[in-house]
Design a protein around this motif. Structure first.
Motif, PDB file in Angstrom:
ATOM      1  N   UNK A   1      -7.267   9.369  -3.178  1.00  0.00           N
ATOM      2  CA  UNK A   1      -6.899   8.337  -4.154  1.00  0.00           C
ATOM      3  C   UNK A   1      -7.107   6.983  -3.461  1.00  0.00           C
ATOM      4  N   UNK A   2      -7.302   5.932  -4.247  1.00  0.00           N
ATOM      5  CA  UNK A   2      -7.418   4.605  -3.646  1.00  0.00           C
ATOM      6  C   UNK A   2      -6.713   3.562  -4.493  1.00  0.00           C
ATOM      7  N   UNK A   3      -6.261   2.520  -3.819  1.00  0.00           N
ATOM      8  CA  UNK A   3      -5.682   1.369  -4.504  1.00  0.00           C
ATOM      9  C   UNK A   3      -6.392   0.117  -3.998  1.00  0.00           C
ATOM     10  N   UNK A   4      -6.498  -0.918  -4.828  1.00  0.00           N
ATOM     11  CA  UNK A   4      -7.205  -2.126  -4.376  1.00  0.00           C
ATOM     12  C   UNK A   4      -6.412  -2.886  -3.322  1.00  0.00           C
TER      13      UNK A   4
ATOM     14  N   UNK B   1      -6.501   2.069   0.995  1.00  0.00           N
ATOM     15  CA  UNK B   1      -6.806   0.798   0.363  1.00  0.00           C
ATOM     16  C   UNK B   1      -8.303   0.536   0.426  1.00  0.00           C
ATOM     17  N   UNK B   2      -8.819  -0.119  -0.574  1.00  0.00           N
ATOM     18  CA  UNK B   2     -10.253  -0.423  -0.592  1.00  0.00           C
ATOM     19  C   UNK B   2     -10.514  -1.683  -1.391  1.00  0.00           C
ATOM     20  N   UNK B   3     -11.673  -2.267  -1.157  1.00  0.00           N
ATOM     21  CA  UNK B   3     -12.072  -3.429  -1.954  1.00  0.00           C
ATOM     22  C   UNK B   3     -12.391  -3.008  -3.380  1.00  0.00           C
ATOM     23  N   UNK B   4     -12.859  -1.770  -3.548  1.00  0.00           N
ATOM     24  CA  UNK B   4     -13.199  -1.252  -4.876  1.00  0.00           C
ATOM     25  C   UNK B   4     -11.952  -0.958  -5.696  1.00  0.00           C
ATOM     26  N   UNK B   5     -11.049  -0.165  -5.136  1.00  0.00           N
ATOM     27  CA  UNK B   5      -9.833   0.201  -5.859  1.00  0.00           C
ATOM     28  C   UNK B   5     -10.051   1.224  -6.949  1.00  0.00           C
ATOM     29  N   UNK B   6     -11.248   1.809  -7.024  1.00  0.00           N
ATOM     30  CA  UNK B   6     -11.590   2.765  -8.082  1.00  0.00           C
ATOM     31  C   UNK B   6     -12.144   4.030  -7.443  1.00  0.00           C
TER      32      UNK B   6
ATOM     33  N   UNK C   1       0.673   8.660  -6.757  1.00  0.00           N
ATOM     34  CA  UNK C   1       0.595  10.103  -6.499  1.00  0.00           C
ATOM     35  C   UNK C   1       1.850  10.857  -6.901  1.00  0.00           C
ATOM     36  N   UNK C   2       2.974  10.168  -7.032  1.00  0.00           N
ATOM     37  CA  UNK C   2       4.237  10.839  -7.324  1.00  0.00           C
ATOM     38  C   UNK C   2       4.767  11.634  -6.149  1.00  0.00           C
ATOM     39  N   UNK C   3       4.295  11.332  -4.953  1.00  0.00           N
ATOM     40  CA  UNK C   3       4.692  12.081  -3.750  1.00  0.00           C
ATOM     41  C   UNK C   3       6.113  11.714  -3.321  1.00  0.00           C
TER      42      UNK C   3
ATOM     43  N   UNK D   1       0.837  -1.211   0.000  1.00  0.00           N
ATOM     44  CA  UNK D   1       0.000   0.000   0.000  1.00  0.00           C
ATOM     45  C   UNK D   1       0.870   1.258   0.000  1.00  0.00           C
ATOM     46  N   UNK D   2       1.911   1.253   0.817  1.00  0.00           N
ATOM     47  CA  UNK D   2       2.800   2.411   0.921  1.00  0.00           C
ATOM     48  C   UNK D   2       3.480   2.697  -0.420  1.00  0.00           C
ATOM     49  N   UNK D   3       4.061   1.666  -1.018  1.00  0.00           N
ATOM     50  CA  UNK D   3       4.785   1.842  -2.277  1.00  0.00           C
ATOM     51  C   UNK D   3       3.840   2.239  -3.408  1.00  0.00           C
ATOM     52  N   UNK D   4       2.679   1.588  -3.465  1.00  0.00           N
ATOM     53  CA  UNK D   4       1.697   1.913  -4.507  1.00  0.00           C
ATOM     54  C   UNK D   4       1.186   3.341  -4.354  1.00  0.00           C
TER      55      UNK D   4
END
Length: 404
Positions: A183-186, A101-106, A28-30, A20-23
């Motif tokens: 922002x979210x990632x799956x 993080x989310x189950x959706x990811x969208x 985001x390019x942060x 999650x951290x790396x993604x």
């Protein structure tokens, strides 16, 4: 320097958190990662496995640059209050993004659902009230109420815990008129509530804690699911404190608090609902363990998590009146730790922070931090007596951890 914010518990930090951290940095390019991390007690109404200081070290050694504490008054709350407190800290720290993080990811599904609920809010609230009247828990009522709305299948699945939490983060951003971009990632492989390992490398924190407590070789059993710094820090903590924290460590204190309290006194405790105090008193007189106590008080209406949070408030003697004075947004930034990059970010943004930055607890006199102090004192009861003073001294005198 652009910063991405993560709202976390790291109980403990595992491979899923590392992903999650790396993604989050990639999407985001942060350049800087800021974590708002729960303190001694967590949203599911549990004591953290190891202290917030050890979890801060885990975070910093695994790629986080700044760790702020999410105060007790938000960390041990329902999703809406939890989200408002955490988002207000990220906003005050000048964070550019919040990535969850989310189950959706969208992220578009979250934004569309927010807009949809604004149109259907009245009906949605009526549906929730109707389902609660049938005796189901609030999370279940929320999910069922949403399913009853027209075309709800086109939107977010609110039966999923991380989708619900993510929705509350975005609502908090809108409510606070924050410039933080969501922002979210799956979520990858493991689900939030998974009790057992189902992947070769990624497991839920729940299953990792279960392995630690249920298996005499628990620490080695989790090796493939946690980064090397986590393995070492868990080992060090156990060697120093002779325990990992769990509810059973605190059962005798909770039982004492209950049996020496009157029903009238218990009704003053935060989250206590009328009639529930009698059920708790009866169970406390009969139960021999915390798990047995929970089995006696569990009903269809109250989730295990909801009851555990109530138990935390009983343990810390947190009153309704006390919580009623707390703002929905945080009033301070308590810095637990930073890396060299994190220190550089704070040096550049310090003059623009919209909340006071606290580096050492003893230097802050605001009354609103008293709940954190009380929680720290109670948390220290979970370790052997001769080590408590050292833990409490750390709480008051520990400067932010600095990882170069």
């Amino acid at each position: 320097m652009r910063a991405v914010g993560l709202i976390v518990e790291y109980n403990p930090f595992h491979n899923g958190h590392a992903y999650h951290l790396q993604a989050s940095k990639e999407v985001t390019g942060a350049e800087v990662v800021i974590a708002v991390m729960s303190g001694d007690f967590l949203q599911r109404g549990e004591p953290a496995l190891v202290s917030k200081w050890q979890r801060t070290r885990m975070a910093l050694l695994n790629g986080v640059d700044i760790v702020f504490e999410l105060p007790y008054c938000y960390a041990t709350q329902k999703a809406e209050t939890f989200a408002n407190g955490a988002v207000s800290i990220l906003d005050a720290a000048g964070t550019s993004f919040l990535c969850f993080g989310s189950e959706s990811g969208d992220i578009s599904s979250f934004l569309q659902t927010i807009d949809y609920l604004e149109v259907e809010q009245r009906t949605f609230n009526e549906n929730i009230k109707q389902y609660i009247g049938t005796g189901v828990s609030y999370p279940k009522a929320l999910s069922l109420a949403f399913q009853q709305l027209p075309d709800s299948e086109k939107y977010l699945d609110l039966a999923k815990p991380n989708n619900i939490l993510g929705l509350e983060y975005i609502k908090a951003i809108k409510h606070q008129k924050s410039n933080v971009i969501p922002m979210t990632i799956p979520r990858k492989n493991a689900n939030y509530h998974d009790q057992d390992f189902s992947s070769a490398t990624i497991a839920s924190a729940t299953s990792i804690r279960k392995a630690i407590f249920n298996d005499s070789n628990g620490k080695s059993a989790i090796d493939q699911y946690v980064p090397e710094p986590t393995k070492q820090l868990l080992k060090e903590y156990f060697q120093s404190n002779q325990v990992f924290h769990q509810w059973e460590n605190y059962w005798s204190y909770l039982q004492f608090r209950l049996i020496q309290s009157s029903p009238e006194e218990l009704r003053e405790i935060y989250e206590m609902e009328e009639g529930l105090e009698n059920r708790l008193l009866s169970a406390a007189r009969e139960a021999n363990t915390f798990h047995e106590f929970m089995q006696k008080i569990k009903t269809k209406r109250y989730t295990w998590t909801r009851l555990q949070r109530l138990c935390v408030h009983i343990l810390t003697n947190t009153k309704k009146e006390e919580m009623g004075l707390i703002s929905e947004n945080a009033s301070y930034l308590r810095l637990l730790g930073m890396t060299t990059r994190g220190k550089e970010y704070l040096n550049k943004t310090k003059s623009h922070l919209s909340l006071p930055l606290i580096s050492k607890l003893s230097s802050y006199k605001g009354k609103e931090i008293n709940l954190d102090i009380k929680a720290a004192r109670v948390y220290s009861l979970g370790i052997p007596t001769h080590l408590k003073t050292q833990m409490l001294d750390q709480e008051f005198e520990q400067p932010p951890i600095y990882i170069r």
